[in-house]
Design a protein around this motif. Structure first.
Motif, PDB file in Angstrom:
ATOM      1  N   PRO A  60     -24.009 -26.887   4.699  1.00 57.83           N
ATOM      2  CA  PRO A  60     -25.221 -26.605   3.822  1.00 57.83           C
ATOM      3  C   PRO A  60     -25.487 -28.203   3.470  1.00 57.83           C
ATOM      4  CG  PRO A  60     -23.064 -25.975   2.626  1.00 57.83           C
ATOM      5  CD  PRO A  60     -22.693 -26.195   4.354  1.00 57.83           C
ATOM      6  N   ASN A  61     -24.795 -28.899   3.635  1.00 58.60           N
ATOM      7  CA  ASN A  61     -25.083 -30.426   3.454  1.00 58.60           C
ATOM      8  C   ASN A  61     -26.298 -30.754   4.374  1.00 58.60           C
ATOM      9  OD1 ASN A  61     -25.199 -33.366   3.672  1.00 58.60           O
ATOM     10  ND2 ASN A  61     -23.086 -33.261   2.924  1.00 58.60           N
ATOM     11  N   LEU A  62     -27.418 -31.187   3.780  1.00 58.84           N
ATOM     12  CA  LEU A  62     -28.453 -31.361   4.372  1.00 58.84           C
ATOM     13  C   LEU A  62     -28.468 -32.605   5.119  1.00 58.84           C
ATOM     14  CD1 LEU A  62     -31.677 -30.362   4.172  1.00 58.84           C
ATOM     15  CD2 LEU A  62     -31.968 -32.603   3.396  1.00 58.84           C
ATOM     16  N   LEU A  63     -27.764 -33.637   5.017  1.00 55.04           N
ATOM     17  CA  LEU A  63     -27.864 -34.778   5.637  1.00 55.04           C
ATOM     18  C   LEU A  63     -27.014 -34.507   7.188  1.00 55.04           C
ATOM     19  CD1 LEU A  63     -28.470 -37.917   5.605  1.00 55.04           C
ATOM     20  CD2 LEU A  63     -26.118 -38.349   4.885  1.00 55.04           C
ATOM     21  N   LEU A  64     -25.933 -33.803   6.892  1.00 54.49           N
ATOM     22  CA  LEU A  64     -25.267 -33.551   8.162  1.00 54.49           C
ATOM     23  C   LEU A  64     -25.938 -32.839   9.187  1.00 54.49           C
ATOM     24  CD1 LEU A  64     -22.560 -35.132   8.328  1.00 54.49           C
ATOM     25  CD2 LEU A  64     -21.389 -32.728   7.800  1.00 54.49           C
ATOM     26  N   SER A  65     -26.431 -31.540   8.606  1.00 48.16           N
ATOM     27  CA  SER A  65     -27.307 -30.713   9.444  1.00 48.16           C
ATOM     28  C   SER A  65     -28.485 -31.500   9.969  1.00 48.16           C
ATOM     29  CB  SER A  65     -27.935 -29.473   8.606  1.00 48.16           C
ATOM     30  OG  SER A  65     -28.973 -29.640   7.773  1.00 48.16           O
ATOM     31  N   ILE A 112     -28.400 -34.817  10.977  1.00 49.69           N
ATOM     32  CA  ILE A 112     -27.763 -35.630  12.184  1.00 49.69           C
ATOM     33  C   ILE A 112     -27.513 -34.660  13.192  1.00 49.69           C
ATOM     34  CG2 ILE A 112     -26.030 -37.113  12.606  1.00 49.69           C
ATOM     35  CD1 ILE A 112     -25.898 -38.110   9.705  1.00 49.69           C
ATOM     36  N   GLU A 163     -31.640 -32.609  19.390  1.00 51.22           N
ATOM     37  CA  GLU A 163     -33.030 -32.881  20.068  1.00 51.22           C
ATOM     38  C   GLU A 163     -32.862 -34.207  21.172  1.00 51.22           C
ATOM     39  OE1 GLU A 163     -35.371 -31.159  20.040  1.00 51.22           O
ATOM     40  OE2 GLU A 163     -35.073 -29.635  18.833  1.00 51.22           O
ATOM     41  N   ILE A 164     -32.287 -34.986  20.691  1.00 51.74           N
ATOM     42  CA  ILE A 164     -32.330 -36.115  21.456  1.00 51.74           C
ATOM     43  C   ILE A 164     -31.745 -35.885  22.918  1.00 51.74           C
ATOM     44  CG2 ILE A 164     -31.461 -38.598  21.954  1.00 51.74           C
ATOM     45  CD1 ILE A 164     -31.926 -39.010  18.938  1.00 51.74           C
ATOM     46  N   ARG A 195     -30.810 -32.833  24.288  1.00 56.25           N
ATOM     47  CA  ARG A 195     -31.414 -31.908  24.900  1.00 56.25           C
ATOM     48  C   ARG A 195     -32.730 -32.491  25.780  1.00 56.25           C
ATOM     49  NH1 ARG A 195     -31.713 -26.010  22.970  1.00 56.25           N
ATOM     50  NH2 ARG A 195     -33.233 -27.016  21.480  1.00 56.25           N
ATOM     51  N   ASN A 196     -33.301 -33.459  25.285  1.00 62.52           N
ATOM     52  CA  ASN A 196     -34.741 -33.844  25.657  1.00 62.52           C
ATOM     53  C   ASN A 196     -34.592 -34.866  26.595  1.00 62.52           C
ATOM     54  OD1 ASN A 196     -36.633 -32.084  24.788  1.00 62.52           O
ATOM     55  ND2 ASN A 196     -36.305 -32.682  22.840  1.00 62.52           N
ATOM     56  N   LEU A 197     -33.342 -35.471  27.131  1.00 63.70           N
ATOM     57  CA  LEU A 197     -33.296 -36.578  28.076  1.00 63.70           C
ATOM     58  C   LEU A 197     -32.576 -35.857  29.435  1.00 63.70           C
ATOM     59  CD1 LEU A 197     -32.364 -39.551  25.988  1.00 63.70           C
ATOM     60  CD2 LEU A 197     -34.291 -38.942  27.068  1.00 63.70           C
ATOM     61  N   TYR A 241     -23.831 -33.833  26.880  1.00 65.08           N
ATOM     62  CA  TYR A 241     -25.114 -33.198  27.234  1.00 65.08           C
ATOM     63  C   TYR A 241     -24.897 -31.686  27.199  1.00 65.08           C
ATOM     64  CZ  TYR A 241     -29.101 -31.568  30.156  1.00 65.08           C
ATOM     65  OH  TYR A 241     -30.291 -30.824  30.542  1.00 65.08           O
ATOM     66  N   PHE A 274     -26.162 -28.181  24.175  1.00 65.91           N
ATOM     67  CA  PHE A 274     -26.677 -26.831  24.474  1.00 65.91           C
ATOM     68  C   PHE A 274     -25.618 -25.913  23.741  1.00 65.91           C
ATOM     69  CE2 PHE A 274     -28.839 -29.182  27.630  1.00 65.91           C
ATOM     70  CZ  PHE A 274     -30.006 -28.465  27.804  1.00 65.91           C
ATOM     71  N   ARG A 295     -28.359 -30.116  -2.557  1.00 62.46           N
ATOM     72  CA  ARG A 295     -28.226 -30.159  -1.263  1.00 62.46           C
ATOM     73  C   ARG A 295     -26.913 -31.291  -0.595  1.00 62.46           C
ATOM     74  NH1 ARG A 295     -31.863 -27.505   1.959  1.00 62.46           N
ATOM     75  NH2 ARG A 295     -30.147 -27.566   3.421  1.00 62.46           N
ATOM     76  N   LEU A 296     -26.882 -32.167  -1.341  1.00 61.70           N
ATOM     77  CA  LEU A 296     -26.008 -33.392  -0.957  1.00 61.70           C
ATOM     78  C   LEU A 296     -24.705 -33.414  -1.729  1.00 61.70           C
ATOM     79  CD1 LEU A 296     -28.601 -36.034   0.018  1.00 61.70           C
ATOM     80  CD2 LEU A 296     -27.458 -34.398   1.468  1.00 61.70           C
ATOM     81  N   ASN A 339     -18.466 -31.855  -0.301  1.00 59.77           N
ATOM     82  CA  ASN A 339     -19.878 -32.185   0.137  1.00 59.77           C
ATOM     83  C   ASN A 339     -20.257 -33.560  -0.081  1.00 59.77           C
ATOM     84  OD1 ASN A 339     -21.836 -30.883   1.390  1.00 59.77           O
ATOM     85  ND2 ASN A 339     -22.353 -29.616   0.010  1.00 59.77           N
ATOM     86  N   PHE A 398     -38.275 -38.496  26.672  1.00 55.42           N
ATOM     87  CA  PHE A 398     -38.218 -37.676  25.377  1.00 55.42           C
ATOM     88  C   PHE A 398     -39.610 -37.371  24.864  1.00 55.42           C
ATOM     89  CE2 PHE A 398     -38.345 -37.429  20.926  1.00 55.42           C
ATOM     90  CZ  PHE A 398     -36.767 -36.582  20.670  1.00 55.42           C
ATOM     91  N   CYS A 413     -40.844 -34.296  26.955  1.00 55.28           N
ATOM     92  CA  CYS A 413     -39.867 -33.087  26.819  1.00 55.28           C
ATOM     93  C   CYS A 413     -40.084 -32.564  25.501  1.00 55.28           C
ATOM     94  CB  CYS A 413     -38.452 -33.435  27.070  1.00 55.28           C
ATOM     95  SG  CYS A 413     -38.226 -33.737  28.872  1.00 55.28           S
TER      96      CYS A 413
END
Lengths: 401, 506
Positions: free
Chosen positions: A123-128, A130, A136-137, A139-141, A278, A282, B34-35, B41, B483, B486
């Motif tokens: 639920p922690n926004l920052l962690l999710s 990151i 994203e980084i 998987r796209n390389l 990598y 996934f 949220r934080l 948390n 990047f 993709c």
């Protein structure tokens, strides 16, 4: 006047049609014959051309070369190998190295994947966020890009052995790889392993007994102290009686290099790190999708039955999530194993690198060697997909029941 | 009436206002919910901040703050010269930029590459926007015309004949192969237990070859006449155009409804003629640039685009084959798909590089890039087949049943009813396999082709630019290119998926 049942019409022609042409009938038969003719023609062309080309290049086909001396060195081998061994041995050296990097990569990738998935689900926004950016980084390389990045940029930028980065004075990281303590076997090893095995068997037996008591008589037995005793206590006792099972020889800096300890070659480090990060990305997405696929009502229903949060997770949510997770997870494991063939780009001696690479350029037996290499991977993936169909069949059966 | 104030239980003063509940909206509320909503948390937030701090700050420092922006050679990027810790060495990228984008493509001809990039973008962008019309024409141009034009633009060279000559050549090849097989069988029959059978089979094959020879004799004769004439390409072109248009006219329904097909065919041929004239293909075309000189992003894009264009028909054919009711075709499709999906791409590339040249007649020299392209096309085709099979399975069975109830043949049912729907369903899947294909193109650098990654790796070995940060700079630059491509594609796939599921949104 009796109504004798008439004999059914003769089904012979129909059956013949079905057997020869499938559901499509005579058209199917014609299509099959035409198709078989085309295939036969292509096969003939391939064989004829290959024969002429091999003759002009003076290459003898056949698997006889496997018994010749390889005559080249391999810089990492799990079995004894020197350059006067045969190509057969080269094949097994490469195969074992592939298995080694795959197994370690799979374990690490699973750990990374679950940690990142937990971050993304948190639920922690920052962690999710990151976690999301990592996924994203990575998987796209391209994975080869990442392998080369770790090998040519990160590991090459590490200091020389004398200025090694030391971790607790036990692990040393430098541009020639990772130096780790080497385990040396002591006489206490065999009793230790035996005690461990006995402990595991006893613990499994206890669990079986406790489950039977629970399901048949409704009796809850607390077994964890005994299990702990079996798993930790027995080996401890054996250590006290027979002495230590292993001793770790610590690496020492002597001159320009390390004495003692085992050196893990940088190619292995780069390949393992790249493959596990990598594939981990996934796996994280797979785990997240699996957990999110379980309806929220399941959790609520569990707690309305009076189960604790942990028991709900363990008995209700995780088994349902696993159904969604396991098939794609296996295919990721398979992908990791197949991607380990990219070792050839940085010279880690895996199957493709030493067998389909060095051995092909030495012997020129491209057809045989590449067919063998493809065969190994093919066998692996077909076995895995067969196991997965069995798994899918069992899941379907248990869902229907 | 009693005095109210005498009743002691009536309150005289107002109750004090309670404090407003904790804010749950706005920036502060967002932070709170949220934080920072529990001790655990808060700890996680601090951890996350630390992690971000130790990654983001050094990255920005490396890429921007400490970076060197101008210079002539490696000395500009050394710490002694710059006087501070050196980050990215951008002059190195400037110096190697042409190599990373064009490889060693001759400088005088780079406009051809740029023109190809431009054409491709001009055709692809409208194809990706669902709002724009004429998708059939657009995709036809992109999937059929563009690859051919791009080949003649990038590779150069012209054509010696057209449809007639090619057909004649193909049939001749087939005839020779059949005759060769027949002769071989007749020869084999001298030393075999089933000699008569082999002899008969061999003679039969020779006879078939002879028959084909006489059947195609008018064609070969016509070809020879055309080749001897003053403008072989145009004569051949005219003849092909007339014959193909006539056939299409008849097939399209003759005098009743054939006009559409006729006009379409004539327009297509007019387009082809314009292309031939513009590029001067009848007069030898552009100077040939050997594929060994190609490199960088050019090779990456060529392999990716060719892979996707070639894998579509392979994938559709295999997917239909796998669902076919004819046993042999089904078994073959399954075996083909599972084989290529079961092996790593690198072994497929090794197969294409080392084994494929052995399988074609010795006088065909298969170009290095072409070998890799064949390998990639087969490999991606097998994956594409599974994606398309998913789409075929998603089309409701009633659609095909309704079509056959209307009396449509299998081909018409498939091409008009089932496939269009199936392909629409799997656009996200196709884009996803295009992403993995784009990433996988980097593997060709292992079989000695210089794609973006291969060129990058080659540029590391230049002693003029070897500094401690060269490798990091190069990877940062190439990583950004990969990047952007993709990530852009994955966003596009999400966009299409949302559009397809628009009716399910709530």
């Amino acid at each position: 006047m009796s109504i004798a049942p008439r004999k059914p019409p003769l089904q012979f022609a129909l059956r013949l049609k079905r057997a020869l042409g499938g559901k499509a009938g005579w058209n199917g038969l014609a299509a099959q014959i035409a198709f078989a003719a085309i295939l036969a023609w292509i096969a003939y062309e391939i064989v004829a051309n290959a024969r002429t080309n091999l003759e002009t290049q003076h290459i003898a086909s056949g698997f006889g070369f496997l018994n010749y001396n390889a005559g080249f060195d391999v810089n990492q081998s799990l079995i004894a190998y020197n350059n006067s061994d045969t190509y057969w041995r080269v094949f097994f050296v490469g195969l074992l190295n592939t298995i080694l990097v795959s197994v370690i990569g799979i374990v690490l990738a699973t750990v990374i994947g679950f940690i990142v998935a937990l971050c993304r689900l948190s639920p922690n926004l920052l962690l999710s966020r990151i976690g999301g950016i990592y996924v994203e980084i990575v998987r796209n390389l391209p994975v080869l890009f990442q392998i080369l990045f770790w090998y040519l940029a990160v590991l090459a930028a590490l200091p020389a052995p004398r200025q090694s980065i030391s971790i607790f004075n036990t692990f040393f990281l430098n541009n020639r790889g990772l130096v780790v303590p080497q385990p040396v076997t002591e006489p206490g090893l065999y009793p230790f392993v035996a005690a461990l095995a006995v402990g595991i068997i006893l613990a499994l037996g206890l669990r079986h007994y406790a489950r039977r008591a629970l399901f048949q008589r409704g009796q809850m037995i607390r077994i964890w102290p005994y299990v702990l005793g079996c798993l930790v206590g027995l080996p401890l006792v054996s250590m006290l009686v027979f002495g230590e099972p292993l001793k770790f020889e610590l690496p020492q800096l002597k001159g320009f290099n390390f004495a003692g300890g085992a050196r893990i070659i940088p190619e292995f480090v780069a390949l393992t790190v790249a493959l596990s990060t990598y594939t981990g990305a996934f796996i994280a997405e797979i785990v997240r999708a699996g957990v999110m696929s379980v309806h929220r009502g399941q959790m609520e229903a569990g707690s309305s039955l009076g189960l604790s949060r942990a028991a709900t997770l363990r008995l209700i949510v995780v088994p349902q999530a696993m159904r969604v997770i396991v098939p794609p997870l296996t295919s990721q494991y398979l992908n990791l194993t197949k991607n380990s063939s990219l070792a050839v780009a940085i010279g880690y001696p895996d199957l493709v690198s030493v067998f389909a690479g060095t051995a092909v350029s030495q012997t020129g037996q491209a057809i045989e060697i590449i067919a063998m290499t493809m065969g190994v991977y093919l066998l692996l993936s077909l076995t895995t997909s067969a196991l997965m169909s069995v798994y899918g069949w069992r899941i379907n059966r248990s869902m229907a029941a | 009436m009693t005095d109210i104030s005498a009743s002691s239980f009536v309150r005289q003063d107002l109750v004090a206002e309670r404090a407003a509940p904790a804010k749950t909206t706005g920036f502060i509320g967002f932070l709170r919910t949220r934080l920072l909503n529990s001790p655990g948390n808060i700890l996680l937030t601090i951890l996350g901040l630390l992690l971000a701090w130790y990654i983001v700050i050094p990255a920005i420092k490396f890429l921007l703050v400490d970076a060197i922006w101008t210079g002539k050679d490696r000395t500009a990027c050394l710490a002694e010269k710059a006087g501070h810790e050196v980050g990215a060495c951008w002059p190195y990228i400037q110096a190697k930029l042409t190599q990373l984008i064009y490889g060693f493509y001759p400088e005088a001809h780079r406009w051809r590459v740029n023109l190809t990039y431009g054409l491709g973008a001009a055709l692809l962008l409208p194809l990706l926007m669902p709002r724009l019309p004429a998708k059939a024409l657009n995709s036809g141009l992109f999937f059929f015309a563009f690859p051919v034009v791009a080949f003649f633009l990038l590779h150069g060279g012209g054509i010696a004949g057209f449809g007639m000559s090619w057909t004649a050549g193909l049939f001749e090849l087939f005839e020779q192969s059949i005759g060769g097989a027949g002769d071989l069988l007749v020869n084999l029959s001298k030393s075999s237990a089933i000699a008569p059978l082999l002899w008969v089979l061999g003679k039969l094959l020779v006879l078939v070859g002879l028959l084909i020879h006489w059947l195609i004799f008018p064609l070969t004769w016509l070809r020879d006449q055309l080749q001897a004439s003053s403008a072989p390409v145009w004569g051949d072109f005219l003849l092909t155009a007339v014959i193909v248009s006539a056939v299409l006219f008849v097939l399209g329904g003759g005098m009743r409804t054939g006009h559409r097909a006729l006009i379409g065919s004539l327009l297509t041929f007019a387009g082809i003629a314009a292309g031939i004239k513009l590029m001067g293909l009848d007069r030898g075309g552009f100077p040939i640039v050997d594929t060994r000189l190609w490199g960088g992003l050019l090779v990456t894009l060529v392999i990716a685009i060719t892979g996707i264009v070639a894998s579509m028909p392979i994938g559709i054919a295999l997917a239909l084959g796998r669902r076919s009711t004819i046993p042999l075709i089904r078994i073959f499709s399954i075996a083909f798909i599972e084989f290529w999906r079961g092996v790593p791409l690198i072994t497929v590339l090794f197969f294409a590089t080392y084994m494929l040249p052995l399988f074609v007649p010795g006088n065909f020299a298969v170009d290095g890039l072409l070998r890799a392209l064949i390998g990639v096309a087969i490999f991606t085709g097998a994956y594409m087949a599974e994606v398309i099979r998913g789409g075929l399975a998603a089309v409701a069975r009633g659609q095909a049943e309704a079509a056959s109830a209307l009396g449509l043949s299998w081909w018409k049912t498939t091409s008009l009813i089932v496939l269009p729907q199936a392909l629409r369903y799997v656009i996200p899947g196709i884009v996803n396999s295009f992403i993995s294909l784009f990433k996988d193109t980097s593997l060709v650098s292992i079989v000695a082709l210089f794609d973006l990654l291969g060129s990058l790796r080659a540029s590391f070995s230049d002693p003029n630019w070897s500094t401690p940060t060269t490798a990091f700079t190069g990877f940062a630059f190439a990583g950004m290119i990969y990047f952007v491509f993709c990530f852009g594609m994955s966003r596009y796939s999400l966009f299409v998926e949302n559009r397809l599921n628009a009716h399910r949104r709530h």
